[in-house]
Motif scaffolding. Sequence first.
Motif, PDB file in Angstrom:
ATOM      1  N   ALA A   1      36.430  54.052  39.642  1.00 11.28           N
ATOM      2  CA  ALA A   1      37.327  54.494  40.670  1.00 11.28           C
ATOM      3  C   ALA A   1      38.750  54.310  40.631  1.00 11.28           C
ATOM      4  N   VAL A   2      39.693  55.359  40.624  1.00  8.36           N
ATOM      5  CA  VAL A   2      40.919  55.521  40.436  1.00  8.36           C
ATOM      6  C   VAL A   2      41.392  56.412  41.637  1.00  8.36           C
TER       7      VAL A   2
ATOM      8  N   GLN B   1      31.299  48.838  32.037  1.00  3.50           N
ATOM      9  CA  GLN B   1      32.797  48.687  32.407  1.00  3.50           C
ATOM     10  C   GLN B   1      33.655  49.754  31.672  1.00  3.50           C
ATOM     11  N   MET B   2      34.930  49.975  32.268  1.00  4.33           N
ATOM     12  CA  MET B   2      35.772  50.605  31.277  1.00  4.33           C
ATOM     13  C   MET B   2      36.483  49.969  30.109  1.00  4.33           C
ATOM     14  N   LYS B   3      36.521  48.489  30.647  1.00  5.86           N
ATOM     15  CA  LYS B   3      37.121  47.703  29.699  1.00  5.86           C
ATOM     16  C   LYS B   3      36.042  47.870  28.147  1.00  5.86           C
TER      17      LYS B   3
ATOM     18  N   ARG C   1      33.977  49.835  39.198  1.00  7.89           N
ATOM     19  CA  ARG C   1      33.163  50.874  39.178  1.00  7.89           C
ATOM     20  C   ARG C   1      32.544  51.250  40.573  1.00  7.89           C
ATOM     21  N   VAL C   2      32.102  52.561  40.513  1.00  7.70           N
ATOM     22  CA  VAL C   2      31.745  53.104  41.830  1.00  7.70           C
ATOM     23  C   VAL C   2      30.498  54.302  41.342  1.00  7.70           C
ATOM     24  N   GLY C   3      29.958  54.507  42.644  1.00  5.64           N
ATOM     25  CA  GLY C   3      28.914  55.416  42.450  1.00  5.64           C
ATOM     26  C   GLY C   3      28.820  56.559  43.851  1.00  5.64           C
TER      27      GLY C   3
ATOM     28  N   LYS D   1      22.673  49.984  41.049  1.00  3.95           N
ATOM     29  CA  LYS D   1      22.994  51.162  40.343  1.00  3.95           C
ATOM     30  C   LYS D   1      24.262  51.141  39.685  1.00  3.95           C
ATOM     31  N   VAL D   2      25.199  50.751  40.638  1.00  5.81           N
ATOM     32  CA  VAL D   2      26.573  50.758  40.152  1.00  5.81           C
ATOM     33  C   VAL D   2      27.073  49.647  39.371  1.00  5.81           C
TER      34      VAL D   2
END
Length: 270
Positions: free
Chosen positions: A38-39, A161-163, A137-139, A155-156
């Motif tokens: 999420a951004v 991770q983006m890392k 993180r987001v769903g 689930k989310v």
Amino acid sequence: MTTSTRATAKVPAVLVLEDGRTFSGRAYGAVGETFGEAVFSTGMSGYQETLTDPSYHRQVVVMTSPHVGNTGVNDDDPESGRIWVSGYVVRDPARVSSNWRATRTLDEELERQGVVGISGIDTRALTRHLRERGAMRVGIFSGDAVADGATLLAKVQAQPQMKGANLAAEVATKEAYVVPAIGEKKFTVAAVDLGIKGMTPHRMAERGIEVHVLPATATAEDIYAVNPDGVFFSNGPGDPATADGPVAVMRAVLERGTPLFGICFGNQIL
């Protein structure tokens, strides 16, 4: 899974953050489920450019501007050949699009490209939450995907991770191409595509620069094969800590003393 645009506006949807906070709203675009980081974007216009920016690959973009979709969608403004965001969050979608260049509505385009979104939530409250807690993180779940809250949260939290994500090669060109200078040619630039936006080489071309756009995997030999006056490293998605290849190439460029510049991901590499 998709539903007609008119019917989609009545389909319930829910956004679930990895820390457990949820926002309830209505489906926007495609119906189903999607995940990402999420951004938020504070732009009041230019949503087409945001959606098609490869830098947003695997990200769910929250628009802080309350009204989105006012000018519809056209075929001239995209920054790439597709929408890259994994999900889209808006407060008040435009009921009609009003621009002479528009060929379709934004929600129709999101549905056409299978982008799951949500509308009708307090995007400013969500943005403040992300600003205070950091990107997470987001769903987004809509239609049949809406189920028990604990299941959705699990689930989310199961998403990567983006890392540590190495994503540049997933969005970059596979083959080198040239954007010719417009008018008199003054310089040659080798642009390493880590997720470049289409307007970037075009703006250089307007200033008399012939731009050789190279894949993210380009080597120093590939760069100097075009005899550049300067080297450009583009924007792009993912974790710059994974960019060992571009880092090594940039070091080689710096060692040779060639003028070097970049933006976003390219600056992070530097």
